[in-house]
Scaffold this motif. Structure first.
Motif, PDB file in Angstrom:
ATOM      1  N   HIS A 408       0.832  -1.200   0.000  1.00  0.00           N
ATOM      2  CA  HIS A 408       0.000   0.000   0.000  1.00  0.00           C
ATOM      3  C   HIS A 408       0.869   1.253   0.000  1.00  0.00           C
ATOM      4  N   SER A 411       2.555   1.724  -3.391  1.00  0.00           N
ATOM      5  CA  SER A 411       1.586   2.214  -4.379  1.00  0.00           C
ATOM      6  C   SER A 411       1.282   3.696  -4.166  1.00  0.00           C
ATOM      7  N   ARG A 414       4.179   5.771  -5.432  1.00  0.00           N
ATOM      8  CA  ARG A 414       4.208   5.802  -6.903  1.00  0.00           C
ATOM      9  C   ARG A 414       3.119   6.723  -7.446  1.00  0.00           C
TER      10      ARG A 414
END
Length: 430
Positions: A408, A411, A414
């Motif tokens: 998580h 992500s 990113r």
């Protein structure tokens, strides 16, 4: 803050934790029922080896004015002191060999080769540390009252010098432990800090004087004209032992994954949860049989905290069963090389020397300290009701939650990098 609800953090139900505790109890029974001749032979062989190394080192130092003999004597003496400190003193005084009823290897009789009295250490370590392991505010071994090792402890300006204090602690670790244990003994007995003629102070002074006279006066004088080189050899051997013991302790207690806990967790803790706290609050060192032996098998710090009074030579076989239980209950088994574990602890020492406002993570979600809130904040499901895999029927535990949490965060980073950056100039137009 540190962990306030170990059940929620571990993603286990009360029934799971009770079942895990029963399996740990079974391990204890199996080892206790099979202790015998091979274990006794092991500890007596270690004693013979340690004494041979010390005798050989002392003899070699008679020629210590010649560099080869100084190196040989210092090396043998350093190794003897490490073995005496780690595999003998520490483990014998934990009562690991009391079952033999051998007065030579009994926790009530052993006095180890370092500054602090054994009785002081047993009270501070065997009771306080192993009862309140990694509980912030109750376990004085969290930083030994010198270093800030968790963000749950308020930052003070003095923490800025803790990288230097860490080096001093490592070199003089036996003195740091002795003074730490002396303070614990005086607190237990209600002795005022400024009462210099107290019994704990007398005990400490007597033991410290014996150690100083032995290593810095008696043995150097015994070698005659080589006394100066023997003195430097003894000082070096003590420093080597100190740094090694310090490194082993810090690698087992302060790398990432060795969790910290709050007083609130302890106040409602069951015996089964005590097992779980020992498992989650410790870290192992991988390195093979030589490293295992030289650490006094404290390379198996997890197993030692689960079973501190079982013979240390049995920890490798216990470890295999503990790892299997971690896999069964989807729990992490924190281990790594000596270098990796120490670098993680060293990073924490240097990082937490700084004020919190200069740090990014919080005490709920930092590498060195975390709590059950980290899962809530990252929206990872399953804290109160862990998810069940629809294919296998297996409920996810802490290890699965940690992996989901890490994914998580990756992500989120990113996504943040991909997001279009605002143009400051655009806000000034018009």
């Amino acid at each position: 803050m540190a962990i306030t609800d170990i059940r929620a953090f571990a993603h286990l139900t009360d029934a799971d934790i009770d079942a895990l505790a029963r399996e740990f109890d079974a391990i204890r029974r199996d080892v206790e029922n099979t202790r015998g001749v091979r274990d006794a032979r092991y500890i007596h062989n270690v004693i013979r080896l340690q004494r041979a190394l010390e005798l050989g080192g002392r003899v070699a130092l008679f020629g210590s004015r010649r560099r080869p003999f100084w190196l040989l004597g210092t090396g043998m003496l350093s190794l003897a002191k490490i073995i005496e400190n780690m595999e003998l003193g520490h483990n014998v005084m934990h009562g690991q060999w009391d079952w033999m009823n051998d007065p030579e290897v009994h926790s009530t009789n052993w006095e180890w080769d370092q500054t602090g009295p054994s009785e002081h250490w047993k009270r501070a370590h065997n009771y306080a540390h192993h009862t309140y392991t990694n509980i912030v505010g109750m376990d004085e071994d969290v930083g030994f009252g010198i270093l800030r090792m968790t963000r749950d402890e308020a930052w003070r300006p003095i923490n800025l010098v803790q990288p230097v204090a860490n080096v001093v602690l490592a070199l003089g670790f036996e003195w740091g432990i002795a003074l730490h244990d002396l303070a614990a003994k005086k607190q237990l007995e209600g002795v005022p800090r400024k009462q210099w003629n107290s019994e704990p102070n007398k005990e400490f002074a007597a033991k410290a004087a014996r150690q100083v006279l032995k290593d810095l006066v008696f043995f150097p004088a015994l070698t005659g004209r080589a006394w100066r080189s023997t003195l430097t050899a003894n000082l070096t051997a003590n420093a080597v032992r100190n740094v090694w013991a310090y490194a082993v302790i810090f690698c087992g207690h302060f790398p990432d994954g060795a969790e910290k806990f709050t007083v609130e967790q302890f106040e409602s803790e069951t015996r089964a949860q005590w097992y779980l706290r020992q498992l989650l609050g410790s870290a192992n060192i991988s390195g093979g049989r030589v490293v295992d032996f030289l650490t006094g098998n404290l390379s198996y710090q997890i197993e030692h905290h689960l079973f501190p009074d079982l013979p240390s030579n049995r920890y490798p076989e216990i470890a295999a069963r503990v790892r299997a239980l971690c896999a069964k209950y989807d729990l992490p088994y924190t281990t790594g090389s000596l270098g990796r574990q120490y670098l993680l602890a060293l990073r924490t020492i240097h990082k937490l020397a700084l004020p919190d406002r200069l740090l990014r993570a919080t005490s709920d979600d930092a590498p060195e300290t975390s709590s059950e809130r980290k899962f809530q904040r990252s929206a990872v499901a399953g804290v109160a009701a862990p998810a069940v895999d629809p294919l296998t029927g297996r409920r996810g535990g802490l290890l699965t939650a940690l992996r989901a949490h890490a994914a998580h965060r990756i992500s989120a980073r990113r996504a943040k990098r991909r997001a279009p950056q605002s143009n400051p100039a655009a806000h000034t137009i018009g």
